[in-house]
Design a protein around this motif. Sequence first.
Motif, PDB file in Angstrom:
ATOM      1  N   ALA A  42       0.836  -1.205   0.000  1.00  0.00           N
ATOM      2  CA  ALA A  42       0.000   0.000   0.000  1.00  0.00           C
ATOM      3  C   ALA A  42       0.871   1.256   0.000  1.00  0.00           C
ATOM      4  O   ALA A  42       0.602   2.214  -0.747  1.00  0.00           O
ATOM      5  CB  ALA A  42      -0.929  -0.004   1.213  1.00  0.00           C
ATOM      6  N   LEU A  43       1.920   1.257   0.806  1.00  0.00           N
ATOM      7  CA  LEU A  43       2.835   2.399   0.857  1.00  0.00           C
ATOM      8  C   LEU A  43       3.456   2.647  -0.513  1.00  0.00           C
ATOM      9  O   LEU A  43       3.461   3.771  -1.018  1.00  0.00           O
ATOM     10  CB  LEU A  43       3.928   2.148   1.892  1.00  0.00           C
ATOM     11  CG  LEU A  43       5.064   3.173   1.931  1.00  0.00           C
ATOM     12  CD1 LEU A  43       4.556   4.532   2.381  1.00  0.00           C
ATOM     13  CD2 LEU A  43       6.187   2.676   2.830  1.00  0.00           C
ATOM     14  N   ARG A  44       3.949   1.592  -1.129  1.00  0.00           N
ATOM     15  CA  ARG A  44       4.602   1.737  -2.432  1.00  0.00           C
ATOM     16  C   ARG A  44       3.610   2.196  -3.511  1.00  0.00           C
ATOM     17  O   ARG A  44       3.960   3.006  -4.375  1.00  0.00           O
ATOM     18  CB  ARG A  44       5.300   0.446  -2.824  1.00  0.00           C
ATOM     19  CG  ARG A  44       6.504   0.156  -1.920  1.00  0.00           C
ATOM     20  CD  ARG A  44       7.344  -0.989  -2.411  1.00  0.00           C
ATOM     21  NE  ARG A  44       8.400  -1.313  -1.488  1.00  0.00           N
ATOM     22  CZ  ARG A  44       9.523  -0.619  -1.329  1.00  0.00           C
ATOM     23  NH1 ARG A  44       9.715   0.481  -2.039  1.00  0.00           N
ATOM     24  NH2 ARG A  44      10.447  -1.002  -0.470  1.00  0.00           N
ATOM     25  N   VAL A 102     -10.767 -10.007   3.699  1.00  0.00           N
ATOM     26  CA  VAL A 102     -11.609  -9.777   2.522  1.00  0.00           C
ATOM     27  C   VAL A 102     -11.149  -8.623   1.637  1.00  0.00           C
ATOM     28  O   VAL A 102     -11.231  -8.710   0.410  1.00  0.00           O
ATOM     29  CB  VAL A 102     -13.074  -9.549   2.984  1.00  0.00           C
ATOM     30  CG1 VAL A 102     -13.967  -9.167   1.823  1.00  0.00           C
ATOM     31  CG2 VAL A 102     -13.606 -10.777   3.694  1.00  0.00           C
ATOM     32  N   LEU A 103     -10.646  -7.548   2.214  1.00  0.00           N
ATOM     33  CA  LEU A 103     -10.408  -6.322   1.447  1.00  0.00           C
ATOM     34  C   LEU A 103      -9.109  -6.225   0.645  1.00  0.00           C
ATOM     35  O   LEU A 103      -9.106  -5.562  -0.392  1.00  0.00           O
ATOM     36  CB  LEU A 103     -10.512  -5.111   2.374  1.00  0.00           C
ATOM     37  CG  LEU A 103     -11.899  -4.849   2.950  1.00  0.00           C
ATOM     38  CD1 LEU A 103     -11.850  -3.683   3.917  1.00  0.00           C
ATOM     39  CD2 LEU A 103     -12.900  -4.590   1.838  1.00  0.00           C
ATOM     40  N   PRO A 104      -8.005  -6.838   1.070  1.00  0.00           N
ATOM     41  CA  PRO A 104      -6.763  -6.623   0.316  1.00  0.00           C
ATOM     42  C   PRO A 104      -6.845  -6.979  -1.169  1.00  0.00           C
ATOM     43  O   PRO A 104      -6.323  -6.234  -2.004  1.00  0.00           O
ATOM     44  CB  PRO A 104      -5.740  -7.494   1.043  1.00  0.00           C
ATOM     45  CG  PRO A 104      -6.248  -7.544   2.444  1.00  0.00           C
ATOM     46  CD  PRO A 104      -7.746  -7.593   2.297  1.00  0.00           C
ATOM     47  N   GLY A 105      -7.487  -8.069  -1.518  1.00  0.00           N
ATOM     48  CA  GLY A 105      -7.609  -8.446  -2.931  1.00  0.00           C
ATOM     49  C   GLY A 105      -8.303  -7.377  -3.757  1.00  0.00           C
ATOM     50  O   GLY A 105      -7.743  -6.884  -4.741  1.00  0.00           O
ATOM     51  N   SER A 114      -2.896 -12.279   3.748  1.00  0.00           N
ATOM     52  CA  SER A 114      -3.856 -12.432   4.848  1.00  0.00           C
ATOM     53  C   SER A 114      -4.839 -13.572   4.640  1.00  0.00           C
ATOM     54  O   SER A 114      -5.607 -13.894   5.548  1.00  0.00           O
ATOM     55  CB  SER A 114      -4.640 -11.131   5.049  1.00  0.00           C
ATOM     56  OG  SER A 114      -5.396 -10.830   3.891  1.00  0.00           O
ATOM     57  N   ALA A 115      -4.826 -14.199   3.480  1.00  0.00           N
ATOM     58  CA  ALA A 115      -5.831 -15.236   3.201  1.00  0.00           C
ATOM     59  C   ALA A 115      -5.242 -16.445   2.471  1.00  0.00           C
ATOM     60  O   ALA A 115      -5.965 -17.185   1.839  1.00  0.00           O
ATOM     61  CB  ALA A 115      -6.974 -14.638   2.384  1.00  0.00           C
ATOM     62  N   ARG A 116      -3.942 -16.647   2.591  1.00  0.00           N
ATOM     63  CA  ARG A 116      -3.243 -17.712   1.877  1.00  0.00           C
ATOM     64  C   ARG A 116      -3.830 -19.095   2.178  1.00  0.00           C
ATOM     65  O   ARG A 116      -4.020 -19.891   1.286  1.00  0.00           O
ATOM     66  CB  ARG A 116      -1.748 -17.639   2.247  1.00  0.00           C
ATOM     67  CG  ARG A 116      -0.860 -18.642   1.635  1.00  0.00           C
ATOM     68  CD  ARG A 116       0.631 -18.339   1.879  1.00  0.00           C
ATOM     69  NE  ARG A 116       1.015 -17.996   3.252  1.00  0.00           N
ATOM     70  CZ  ARG A 116       1.170 -16.764   3.730  1.00  0.00           C
ATOM     71  NH1 ARG A 116       0.943 -15.721   2.976  1.00  0.00           N
ATOM     72  NH2 ARG A 116       1.531 -16.558   4.976  1.00  0.00           N
ATOM     73  N   THR A 117      -4.075 -19.388   3.435  1.00  0.00           N
ATOM     74  CA  THR A 117      -4.629 -20.680   3.849  1.00  0.00           C
ATOM     75  C   THR A 117      -5.770 -20.411   4.831  1.00  0.00           C
ATOM     76  O   THR A 117      -5.885 -19.294   5.354  1.00  0.00           O
ATOM     77  CB  THR A 117      -3.566 -21.550   4.559  1.00  0.00           C
ATOM     78  OG1 THR A 117      -3.225 -20.928   5.819  1.00  0.00           O
ATOM     79  CG2 THR A 117      -2.306 -21.738   3.707  1.00  0.00           C
ATOM     80  N   PRO A 118      -6.583 -21.416   5.123  1.00  0.00           N
ATOM     81  CA  PRO A 118      -7.607 -21.215   6.161  1.00  0.00           C
ATOM     82  C   PRO A 118      -6.985 -20.818   7.509  1.00  0.00           C
ATOM     83  O   PRO A 118      -7.561 -20.018   8.244  1.00  0.00           O
ATOM     84  CB  PRO A 118      -8.306 -22.571   6.255  1.00  0.00           C
ATOM     85  CG  PRO A 118      -8.112 -23.184   4.900  1.00  0.00           C
ATOM     86  CD  PRO A 118      -6.750 -22.721   4.445  1.00  0.00           C
ATOM     87  N   GLN A 119      -5.797 -21.360   7.799  1.00  0.00           N
ATOM     88  CA  GLN A 119      -5.124 -20.993   9.053  1.00  0.00           C
ATOM     89  C   GLN A 119      -4.711 -19.518   9.030  1.00  0.00           C
ATOM     90  O   GLN A 119      -4.828 -18.824  10.043  1.00  0.00           O
ATOM     91  CB  GLN A 119      -3.877 -21.875   9.277  1.00  0.00           C
ATOM     92  CG  GLN A 119      -4.191 -23.318   9.548  1.00  0.00           C
ATOM     93  CD  GLN A 119      -4.398 -24.140   8.272  1.00  0.00           C
ATOM     94  OE1 GLN A 119      -4.311 -23.637   7.152  1.00  0.00           O
ATOM     95  NE2 GLN A 119      -4.695 -25.412   8.451  1.00  0.00           N
TER      96      GLN A 119
END
Length: 146
Positions: A42-44, A102-105, A114-119
Amino acid sequence: MKILPSLAAGLAGALVLTALHETVRRLRPHDAPRMDLLGERALRQLLAKADADQPGDQEAYFLTMVGDIAGNALYYSLVGSGPHAQRRGLLLGLAAGVGGVVLPGPLGLGSAPSARTPQTQAMTVAWYTVGGVVAGAVARALRRRR
């Protein structure tokens, strides 16, 4: 609502959240949330849109950590200092955690950190919720001291 106790509670929640993220990402690099990467992206992106110079990796990391703590402290300060600060802290933390998954994508930052795996998703929601709960507990403790 008293501003200083609210800000102190928010800062406590933000510091706990950041400590959790930074500790767990070192212990579980394969599935820990990487909110630091989202912040750096986000910064970049912001700097690129402003035609500003891009910082080096260490400077970007530092700026991201400062921004994360400040932003999360302000967000968690919404717990206020009233009688329902703990409940608000829980709900604010839960909302931030779900938003973090939910929002980064859709924001163009990528979803893997933040959502790579269920863990990863569960940890993202849990860490933000913990931050909110801490903010609410600190607000409650400060309210009792007055």
